[in-house]
Motif scaffolding. Sequence first.
Motif, PDB file in Angstrom:
ATOM      1  N   LEU A   4      32.856  47.840  47.799  1.00 24.42           N
ATOM      2  CA  LEU A   4      33.783  47.644  46.606  1.00 24.42           C
ATOM      3  C   LEU A   4      33.096  46.690  45.664  1.00 24.42           C
ATOM      4  CD1 LEU A   4      36.670  47.942  45.126  1.00 24.42           C
ATOM      5  CD2 LEU A   4      37.266  45.802  46.289  1.00 24.42           C
ATOM      6  N   LEU A   6      33.336  44.480  42.034  1.00 22.07           N
ATOM      7  CA  LEU A   6      34.337  44.134  41.008  1.00 22.07           C
ATOM      8  C   LEU A   6      33.471  43.502  39.932  1.00 22.07           C
ATOM      9  CD1 LEU A   6      35.561  42.997  44.174  1.00 22.07           C
ATOM     10  CD2 LEU A   6      37.994  42.866  42.508  1.00 22.07           C
ATOM     11  N   VAL A  97      43.053  48.138  45.211  1.00 21.58           N
ATOM     12  CA  VAL A  97      42.042  47.619  46.002  1.00 21.58           C
ATOM     13  C   VAL A  97      42.585  47.848  47.683  1.00 21.58           C
ATOM     14  CG1 VAL A  97      40.911  45.715  47.071  1.00 21.58           C
ATOM     15  CG2 VAL A  97      40.909  46.000  44.531  1.00 21.58           C
ATOM     16  N   THR A  98      43.935  47.579  47.819  1.00 21.06           N
ATOM     17  CA  THR A  98      44.311  47.877  49.200  1.00 21.06           C
ATOM     18  C   THR A  98      44.112  49.423  49.613  1.00 21.06           C
ATOM     19  OG1 THR A  98      45.708  46.091  49.160  1.00 21.06           O
ATOM     20  CG2 THR A  98      46.057  47.582  50.893  1.00 21.06           C
ATOM     21  N   ALA A 105      32.927  43.592  50.059  1.00 24.41           N
ATOM     22  CA  ALA A 105      33.434  43.297  48.454  1.00 24.41           C
ATOM     23  C   ALA A 105      32.286  42.583  48.094  1.00 24.41           C
ATOM     24  CB  ALA A 105      34.959  43.014  48.378  1.00 24.41           C
ATOM     25  N   SER A 107      31.617  40.642  43.811  1.00 30.79           N
ATOM     26  CA  SER A 107      32.097  40.568  42.602  1.00 30.79           C
ATOM     27  C   SER A 107      30.803  40.018  41.835  1.00 30.79           C
ATOM     28  CB  SER A 107      33.171  39.382  42.614  1.00 30.79           C
ATOM     29  OG  SER A 107      32.844  38.253  42.910  1.00 30.79           O
ATOM     30  N   LEU A 118      42.008  37.882  47.106  1.00 33.15           N
ATOM     31  CA  LEU A 118      40.851  37.347  47.939  1.00 33.15           C
ATOM     32  C   LEU A 118      41.514  37.741  49.504  1.00 33.15           C
ATOM     33  CD1 LEU A 118      39.802  33.811  46.830  1.00 33.15           C
ATOM     34  CD2 LEU A 118      38.435  36.019  46.639  1.00 33.15           C
ATOM     35  N   LEU A 121      40.586  41.229  50.564  1.00 30.11           N
ATOM     36  CA  LEU A 121      39.483  41.701  50.773  1.00 30.11           C
ATOM     37  C   LEU A 121      38.836  41.402  52.071  1.00 30.11           C
ATOM     38  CD1 LEU A 121      37.943  40.120  47.510  1.00 30.11           C
ATOM     39  CD2 LEU A 121      38.886  42.449  47.799  1.00 30.11           C
ATOM     40  N   ALA A 125      33.037  39.210  52.129  1.00 26.57           N
ATOM     41  CA  ALA A 125      33.228  39.334  50.545  1.00 26.57           C
ATOM     42  C   ALA A 125      32.272  38.314  49.913  1.00 26.57           C
ATOM     43  CB  ALA A 125      34.532  38.995  50.295  1.00 26.57           C
ATOM     44  N   ASN A 127      30.207  37.064  46.325  1.00 27.25           N
ATOM     45  CA  ASN A 127      30.072  36.989  44.838  1.00 27.25           C
ATOM     46  C   ASN A 127      28.358  36.904  44.363  1.00 27.25           C
ATOM     47  OD1 ASN A 127      31.066  36.326  41.899  1.00 27.25           O
ATOM     48  ND2 ASN A 127      30.178  34.316  42.283  1.00 27.25           N
TER      49      ASN A 127
END
Length: 269
Positions: A4, A6, A97-98, A105, A107, A118, A121, A125, A127
């Motif tokens: 995913l 973002l 998102v769910t 994930a 970002s 958060l 996720l 996850a 960034n």
Amino acid sequence: MKILLLTGSHPRHLHLVNKLAELGIVAAHVMEIREEFVPQPPPNLEEIDRMNFIRHFADRDEAEHRHFVGNDVVKHDIPTLKVSLEELNGQKTIDWVTSQTFDLAISYGVHKLSNELLEVLPEHAWNIHGGLSPWYKGNTTLFWPFYMLRPNWAGMTIHRLSARLDAGDIVHHSVPKLEYGDGLHDVACKAVKTVATDLGKILTTFSLSEIQYSPQKGNGKLWVGTDWIPQHLRFVYNTYNNDIVDQFLDGKLPNINPPIISAFRNEEK
């Protein structure tokens, strides 16, 4: 592996989306519609600072479109939720998102995610931060290495998402190759292209169980938005005429290399 994303909506953000989508690994995409890319100069600046401000952001826009040609849109058919800043952490986004299925994930270029978002996720996850953490955390972190005359410290960090800004364990540092003629914005754009390539290789080479995380160590700095003022541009443009990379490559500036963490460290031995 399915991910995913973002991300923001600027060409640099969509370049990353398109590079990963080409690999067939993007399951869903939340896109925050970001602000205009070319801001207006603040009032009451001296003429030298007003002209530098206009030059700086016009050059950034030109470099962005030159380096990321064709990335003003997502070129692939991906389930996408477009949100405003106000909607980013809202219940609609959390519910959407769910409802998606993904393993990881990532970002990049979005505002701070809430604890509530958060929490939905997965364990893994990440960034993507535009700056080398821990030395350049926070804001304007691809500018400050130039101001410090260390253009080789302008890079990107892939790290675990955390409630603390840019503080999560590091997966990988990406640093672009510096070449004669590179201005500040060229290096920033090349850093994005490098991290997109590196990330694609990481995600297609390793399983999540093979990823190594390195805690952030050292006395880095969290640069806040108010640290930067237009007058700082005098140093880059009037003192150096944006030729700091050339000066560095000519050996006129100290060459101190950052201690890079690479996801490929075991492969490189």
